[in-house]
Design an enzyme around this catalytic site. Structure first.
Site, mmCIF file in Angstrom:
data_model
loop_
_atom_site.group_PDB
_atom_site.id
_atom_site.type_symbol
_atom_site.label_atom_id
_atom_site.label_comp_id
_atom_site.label_asym_id
_atom_site.label_seq_id
_atom_site.Cartn_x
_atom_site.Cartn_y
_atom_site.Cartn_z
ATOM 1 N N CYS A 1 0.906 -1.269 -0.080
ATOM 2 C CA CYS A 1 0.030 -0.016 -0.122
ATOM 3 C C CYS A 1 1.032 1.363 -0.238
ATOM 4 C CB CYS A 1 -1.122 0.234 1.180
ATOM 5 S SG CYS A 1 -2.077 -1.219 1.384
ATOM 6 N N ARG B 1 3.971 -0.039 -4.753
ATOM 7 C CA ARG B 1 3.744 -0.868 -3.407
ATOM 8 C C ARG B 1 2.457 -1.486 -3.248
ATOM 9 N NH1 ARG B 1 7.120 2.047 0.271
ATOM 10 N NH2 ARG B 1 5.944 1.234 1.735
ATOM 11 N N TRP C 1 -2.881 -2.600 -1.744
ATOM 12 C CA TRP C 1 -2.415 -4.016 -1.903
ATOM 13 C C TRP C 1 -3.302 -4.982 -0.783
ATOM 14 C CZ3 TRP C 1 -0.618 -8.278 1.271
ATOM 15 C CH2 TRP C 1 -0.069 -9.144 0.391
ATOM 16 N N ASN D 1 -2.028 1.950 5.763
ATOM 17 C CA ASN D 1 -1.007 1.063 5.277
ATOM 18 C C ASN D 1 -0.667 -0.103 6.656
ATOM 19 O OD1 ASN D 1 1.062 -0.420 3.974
ATOM 20 N ND2 ASN D 1 2.524 0.958 4.413
ATOM 21 N N GLY D 2 -0.834 -1.277 6.472
ATOM 22 C CA GLY D 2 -0.453 -2.307 7.658
ATOM 23 C C GLY D 2 -1.713 -2.975 7.763
ATOM 24 N N GLU E 1 17.602 -17.660 -7.755
ATOM 25 C CA GLU E 1 17.099 -16.401 -8.050
ATOM 26 C C GLU E 1 16.645 -16.415 -9.358
ATOM 27 O OE1 GLU E 1 16.423 -13.946 -6.543
ATOM 28 O OE2 GLU E 1 16.481 -12.332 -7.987
ATOM 29 N N LYS F 1 12.933 -15.047 -10.323
ATOM 30 C CA LYS F 1 12.611 -13.897 -11.275
ATOM 31 C C LYS F 1 11.566 -14.411 -12.212
ATOM 32 C CE LYS F 1 13.824 -11.298 -9.627
ATOM 33 N NZ LYS F 1 14.170 -10.764 -8.418
ATOM 34 N N GLU G 1 8.115 -14.981 -10.892
ATOM 35 C CA GLU G 1 7.448 -13.544 -10.247
ATOM 36 C C GLU G 1 6.575 -12.776 -11.474
ATOM 37 O OE1 GLU G 1 11.013 -11.237 -8.453
ATOM 38 O OE2 GLU G 1 9.071 -11.196 -7.492
ATOM 39 N N HIS H 1 17.749 -36.841 -6.998
ATOM 40 C CA HIS H 1 16.817 -37.231 -5.670
ATOM 41 C C HIS H 1 15.667 -36.988 -5.783
ATOM 42 C CE1 HIS H 1 20.558 -38.450 -4.189
ATOM 43 N NE2 HIS H 1 21.466 -37.311 -4.272
ATOM 44 N N LYS I 1 6.104 -4.195 -3.975
ATOM 45 C CA LYS I 1 7.475 -4.036 -3.621
ATOM 46 C C LYS I 1 7.810 -4.327 -2.420
ATOM 47 C CE LYS I 1 11.375 -2.939 -5.305
ATOM 48 N NZ LYS I 1 12.154 -4.230 -6.153
HETATM 49 C C1 AGP Z 1 12.147 -9.901 -5.346
HETATM 50 O O1 AGP Z 1 12.087 -9.934 -6.729
HETATM 51 C C2 AGP Z 1 10.832 -9.899 -4.860
HETATM 52 N N1 AGP Z 1 9.705 -8.977 -5.217
HETATM 53 C C3 AGP Z 1 10.658 -10.306 -3.339
HETATM 54 O O2 AGP Z 1 11.240 -11.677 -3.066
HETATM 55 C C4 AGP Z 1 11.756 -9.470 -2.422
HETATM 56 O O3 AGP Z 1 13.007 -9.734 -2.515
HETATM 57 C C5 AGP Z 1 11.333 -9.672 -0.905
HETATM 58 O O4 AGP Z 1 10.028 -9.331 -0.517
HETATM 59 C C6 AGP Z 1 12.243 -8.943 0.161
HETATM 60 O O5 AGP Z 1 12.080 -7.614 -0.082
HETATM 61 P P1 AGP Z 1 13.121 -6.582 0.739
HETATM 62 O O6 AGP Z 1 14.432 -6.891 0.015
HETATM 63 O O7 AGP Z 1 12.846 -5.103 0.466
HETATM 64 O O8 AGP Z 1 13.253 -6.917 2.142
#
Ligand code: AGP
Length: 612
Positions: A2, A27, A74, A100-101, A485, A489, A492, A508, A607
């Site tokens: 948010c 956000r 969000w 927000n929260g 990673e 990527k 997501e 395995h 984000k």
């Molecule tokens: C990264 O591509 C993601 N959107 C997500 O996993 C992110 O890295 C995670 O939420 C942690 O965020 P931060 O680094 O701001 O703590």
């Protein structure tokens, strides 16, 4: 999670708020809304959908006022629809609030208010706050700020809120407990927002609110106080460091692509003034006073979420190899709820791009309670994690807007490499070895440039695979987290299911998934794991999978076994993970674009994850 923005001044607030929402959209982007006070009336508008929806709707409404608040959501409680969108209004329609929260005890408060005759409109936890403020304000005869302060004493959970009231049109109140708020100080005007991005084009002077603080904006100035005892606090004004261009896309079609290309400079920026090539060492100013304690630590925990957690695993390999310190890497969400062996001989490193991730913040709190030294690696200057750790290192990658983290990740790994170098030198790493690693780090920028100068091969691979449903990423040693990673990527932003695995672990279990329809990406540098990875490639080849190999040197073997080879410059094996991550970011990006996905705002994500 948010985005919230408020304006208090002499200009028409609506365009400022809408522009602010666009800056904050990363956000959360499932609904948006705004409320303004103009002509002694409270006007509001809220809609499901992205900010563009509210922007068009605002054109058809008479909305103006010099005091206003806006929100991009969000969803946590209640589906994304018009009613659940913020602002929420109290029963009288005079008070509007954005939040927000999460308010954890919202049900208890709701039941009490319902018994007193309040009818709720939405399914959100946030609405209880505005109804509660209203009840106190209209019944108890307090001033509006006093009513907000009193209401918040009853709320349990996390919040960043901004509230306005038609009956006190020259006042705006904002408060923070667990969710970030920044106050922007302009010429006779104020801005309040979840982060500095909507503020920077208006003013560079900001005050970061701390936990439990509340700010009251009035025509003659602002007052910050502690919510629990109303004690007034004086705070320094900080300057926002980045320029407006840093939060704009420029000529790139997406922020993510811009941020991938930013890495030509950001990795070097992260090392500026810190890497000492000739001494084979590094200097990290934010840790200087704490190095003796870090050096003596018996163990280290790295805690983080998502991409930052992957950087942490690379950090483990580096710190153990160079500095000989045992390192445990743990998701912050797990760390916080189990018995961790943490004491005053432990260093807990928290990694976070945003510096606001709720789980990581909670892990830091717990680590402190257990006596550990906490060290933050953050990108956002002044963020909660940066301020709540004992010491730390900023990654200096510049604002990262794309939801998928790219440049922040490589910057985090760069910081961890320098930390491993610095501690390594204290613990017996030779100057010669130090110089080797330092030189390799210093050369990264030009290798990134080489990788980004020709990406046609990666675009071809994306085109070839845009219809597939699954991907497997395999790597060994320090490149296993690179596989993780790469897979994260891809899933997501393209919504293709992908898994990262240690290459040898494949046999395995995941090998059962392999057939001629499964693309497998191998991360195969010519380091000491090369022959082993080659055997793993053979196992996959024998089962007819499509093979994509990411390597630093082509060979007949690799050509025979693969459908595609992505070649990156030869480099030191310990900087290979940084370089190897970049083609994988690009592969995910191009696949997502070809599949028509919203790269910068992938579904269901946000984000900065400020809820548990
Ligand atoms: C990264 O591509 C993601 N959107 C997500 O996993 C992110 O890295 C995670 O939420 C942690 O965020 P931060 O680094 O701001 O703590």
């Amino acid at each position: 999670m948010c985005g919230i923005v408020g304006y208090f001044g002499n200009r028409d607030s609506v365009p400022i708020l809408i522009n602010g929402l666009k800056r904050l959209e990363y956000r959360g982007y499932d609904s948006a809304g705004l409320a303004v006070i103009g002509d002694d009336q409270l006007h509001w508008l809220k809609k499901a959908g992205k900010v563009s929806v509210i922007e068009s709707a605002a054109d058809d409404h008479v909305l103006n006022g010099t005091v206003g608040i806006a929100h991009t959501r969000w969803a946590t409680h209640g589906e994304p629809n018009d009613v659940n969108a913020h602002p929420h209004l109290d029963q009288t329609g005079n008070i509007a609030l954005i939040h927000n929260g999460i308010i954890e005890n919202y049900n208890v408060i709701k039941q009490v208010l319902e018994k007193e005759g309040v009818t709720f409109q939405s399914e959100t936890d946030s609405e209880i706050l505005v109804q509660l403020i209203s009840k106190i304000y209209y019944k108890d005869g307090l001033s509006f700020p006093e009513a907000v302060q009193a209401a918040l004493q009853e709320a349990v959970g996390a919040y960043g809120i901004v509230v306005i009231c038609k009956d006190e049109p020259d006042v705006m109140v904002a408060a923070r407990h667990g969710s970030p708020l920044v106050l922007g100080i302009g010429e006779g005007e104020y801005f309040i927002a979840s982060d500095a991005s909507p503020i920077v084009e208006h003013t560079r002077g900001v005050v970061y609110l701390d936990e439990g603080e509340m700010v009251v904006l009035q025509n003659d100035g602002y007052t910050i106080s502690q919510m629990k005892d109303k004690k007034v606090v004086t705070k320094d004004i900080s300057l926002i460091e980045h320029d407006l261009e840093a939060i704009e896309k420029g000529n790139f079609p997406h922020f993510m692509l811009k941020e991938i290309y930013d890495q030509v400079n950001t990795i070097t920026d992260t090392m500026r003034g810190r890497l000492q090539v000739e001494e084979g060492n590094a200097f990290l100013g934010g840790l200087a006073d704490y190095i003796p304690r870090i050096e003596k630590a018996k163990r280290c925990y790295i805690t983080a979420c998502g991409t930052s957690w992957h950087a942490g695993i690379i950090g483990k390999y580096l710190l153990e190899e160079y500095a000989g310190i045992p390192v445990h890497v743990e998701y912050a969400s797990e760390f916080r709820y189990r018995r961790t062996i943490v004491d005053n001989e432990t260093v807990v490193i928290a990694i976070s791009q945003s510096g606001e991730t709720a789980d990581t913040l909670a892990a830091i709190k717990k680590a402190k309670e257990q006596g550990a030294l906490t060290l933050g690696i953050c990108n956002v200057v002044g963020s909660s994690i940066a301020r709540n750790t004992d010491c730390g290192v900023y990654t200096h990658a510049g604002p990262e807007i794309g939801v998928a983290s790219t440049k922040a990740f490589t910057a985090q790994v760069t910081v961890l490499s320098m930390l491993a170098l610095l501690l390594g030198r204290k613990k017996g790493l030779s100057k010669q070895q130090g110089i080797k690693l330092a030189k390799a780090l210093a050369e990264i920028g030009k290798d990134v440039e080489t990788i980004l100068s020709d990406t046609y091969n990666i675009e071809d691979i994306a085109e070839e695979h845009m219809q597939v449903d699954n991907f497997l990423y395999l790597g060994r040693g320090v490149n296993f987290p690179v596989a993780l990673e790469g897979a994260l990527k891809l899933k997501e932003i393209s919504y293709i299911h992908a898994e990262g695995y240690p290459a040898a672990e494949m046999k395995h279990g995941p090998i059962a998934l392999i057939d001629d329809n499964m693309p497998v990406v191998f991360i195969a540098p010519h380091d000491k794991t090369y022959d082993k990875v080659l055997s793993n490639i053979q196992e996959v080849y024998a089962r007819k999978a499509r093979i994509i190999i990411l390597t630093d040197k082509k060979s007949k073997d690799l050509e025979k076994l693969s459908d595609y080879i992505i070649k990156i410059p030869q480099c030191h094996p310990r900087v290979f993970p940084i370089l190897a991550s970049i083609p994988l970011q690009l592969l995910a990006y191009h696949l997502a674009v070809l599949r028509g996905c919203d790269v910068d705002m992938p579904r269901n994500l946000a984000k900065s994850v400020t809820v548990e």
